[in-house]
Design a protein around this motif. Structure first.
Motif, PDB file in Angstrom:
ATOM      1  N   LEU A 181      35.665  40.776  40.078  1.00 40.38           N
ATOM      2  CA  LEU A 181      35.699  40.295  38.698  1.00 40.38           C
ATOM      3  C   LEU A 181      37.049  39.764  38.198  1.00 40.38           C
ATOM      4  O   LEU A 181      38.224  40.594  38.965  1.00 40.38           O
ATOM      5  CB  LEU A 181      35.268  41.047  37.516  1.00 40.38           C
ATOM      6  CG  LEU A 181      33.846  41.522  37.716  1.00 40.38           C
ATOM      7  CD1 LEU A 181      33.609  42.665  36.511  1.00 40.38           C
ATOM      8  CD2 LEU A 181      32.831  40.426  37.257  1.00 40.38           C
ATOM      9  N   TYR A 224      37.302  38.070  30.165  1.00 36.74           N
ATOM     10  CA  TYR A 224      36.851  37.730  31.561  1.00 36.74           C
ATOM     11  C   TYR A 224      37.249  36.304  32.095  1.00 36.74           C
ATOM     12  O   TYR A 224      37.336  35.109  30.958  1.00 36.74           O
ATOM     13  CB  TYR A 224      35.155  37.615  31.508  1.00 36.74           C
ATOM     14  CG  TYR A 224      34.463  38.855  31.530  1.00 36.74           C
ATOM     15  CD1 TYR A 224      34.436  39.631  32.708  1.00 36.74           C
ATOM     16  CD2 TYR A 224      34.391  39.450  30.112  1.00 36.74           C
ATOM     17  CE1 TYR A 224      33.807  40.770  32.556  1.00 36.74           C
ATOM     18  CE2 TYR A 224      33.778  40.848  30.056  1.00 36.74           C
ATOM     19  CZ  TYR A 224      33.651  41.468  31.587  1.00 36.74           C
ATOM     20  OH  TYR A 224      33.161  42.883  31.536  1.00 36.74           O
ATOM     21  N   HIS A 234      35.672  49.354  35.429  1.00 34.98           N
ATOM     22  CA  HIS A 234      35.259  48.106  34.661  1.00 34.98           C
ATOM     23  C   HIS A 234      34.744  48.659  33.438  1.00 34.98           C
ATOM     24  O   HIS A 234      34.830  48.006  32.033  1.00 34.98           O
ATOM     25  CB  HIS A 234      33.944  47.416  35.550  1.00 34.98           C
ATOM     26  CG  HIS A 234      33.424  46.523  34.861  1.00 34.98           C
ATOM     27  ND1 HIS A 234      31.955  46.355  34.674  1.00 34.98           N
ATOM     28  CD2 HIS A 234      33.874  45.164  34.541  1.00 34.98           C
ATOM     29  CE1 HIS A 234      31.527  45.321  34.148  1.00 34.98           C
ATOM     30  NE2 HIS A 234      32.856  44.513  33.963  1.00 34.98           N
ATOM     31  N   GLU A 259      36.421  33.020  34.019  1.00 32.13           N
ATOM     32  CA  GLU A 259      35.379  32.317  34.769  1.00 32.13           C
ATOM     33  C   GLU A 259      35.986  31.011  35.387  1.00 32.13           C
ATOM     34  O   GLU A 259      35.463  30.132  35.873  1.00 32.13           O
ATOM     35  CB  GLU A 259      34.283  32.134  33.950  1.00 32.13           C
ATOM     36  CG  GLU A 259      33.619  33.297  33.529  1.00 32.13           C
ATOM     37  CD  GLU A 259      32.634  33.243  32.487  1.00 32.13           C
ATOM     38  OE1 GLU A 259      31.781  31.851  32.498  1.00 32.13           O
ATOM     39  OE2 GLU A 259      32.205  34.145  32.009  1.00 32.13           O
ATOM     40  N   THR A 307      42.555  41.350  38.919  1.00 32.60           N
ATOM     41  CA  THR A 307      41.442  41.395  39.822  1.00 32.60           C
ATOM     42  C   THR A 307      40.772  42.763  39.976  1.00 32.60           C
ATOM     43  O   THR A 307      41.406  43.658  40.530  1.00 32.60           O
ATOM     44  CB  THR A 307      41.804  40.609  41.026  1.00 32.60           C
ATOM     45  OG1 THR A 307      42.301  39.453  40.674  1.00 32.60           O
ATOM     46  CG2 THR A 307      40.498  40.385  42.030  1.00 32.60           C
TER      47      THR A 307
END
Length: 166
Positions: free
Chosen positions: A2, A12, A103, A14, A25
């Motif tokens: 991610l 986040y 996370h 994308e 990262t």
């Protein structure tokens, strides 16, 4: 794997990161074993310590980066050690975590609207601060246990003391 933008708030990512954008990262040891391709940081992945190999806390300077490992005294609900490998550059941080704890912490940081105006350094400081926040409670529990043992030893009510110390 991610990726998160650290440009003001944690978000986040994308899309492909911009050239000088501060980025986090999040990878696993398995990602590194499988030679994942992360555009722009392939040369850094080989210097990122794997979470599965962590045995102590340490920091090591490299050319244009700092890498290291973090091992906590706590464990996950599944009794896995909570350990991370990390690598920091001026605009990038790579965290290697095999337990999903990092996370979860990042999600909490997002919900708490933690600012990363100062970039990678302020994110890492906030991450460590959150990680250490429960250590005081853990240390207080150890102190209470040791005080109880000491009282039992001094009163002579503790039999087979050496067995309980192991």
């Amino acid at each position: 794997m991610l990726q998160f933008s650290l440009n003001g708030d944690i978000a986040y990512l994308e899309r492909k990161p911009f050239a000088d954008e501060p980025v986090l990262t999040l990878i696993t040891s398995k990602d590194v074993e499988q030679n994942i391709q992360v555009p722009g940081i392939e040369h850094l992945l080989v210097h990122t310590p794997l979470a599965r190999d962590v045995r102590v806390c340490k920091t090591e300077p490299g050319r244009n980066y700092i890498s290291g490992t973090i091992l906590t005294p706590r464990r996950t609900k599944e009794q896995q050690e909570i350990a991370f490998g990390y690598l920091l550059t001026q605009n990038h941080i790579i965290l290697c975590d095999d337990t999903d704890v990092a996370h979860t912490m990042i999600q909490r940081m997002i919900k708490g609207h933690m600012s990363t105006e100062e970039g990678v350094g302020s994110f890492f400081f906030g991450f460590l601060e959150m990680l250490l926040s429960k250590d005081l409670h853990h240390l207080q529990e150890l102190e209470t246990t040791l005080n109880n043992l000491e009282e039992q030893i001094l009163s002579g009510s503790l039999e087979e003391f050496n067995l309980q110390m192991t």
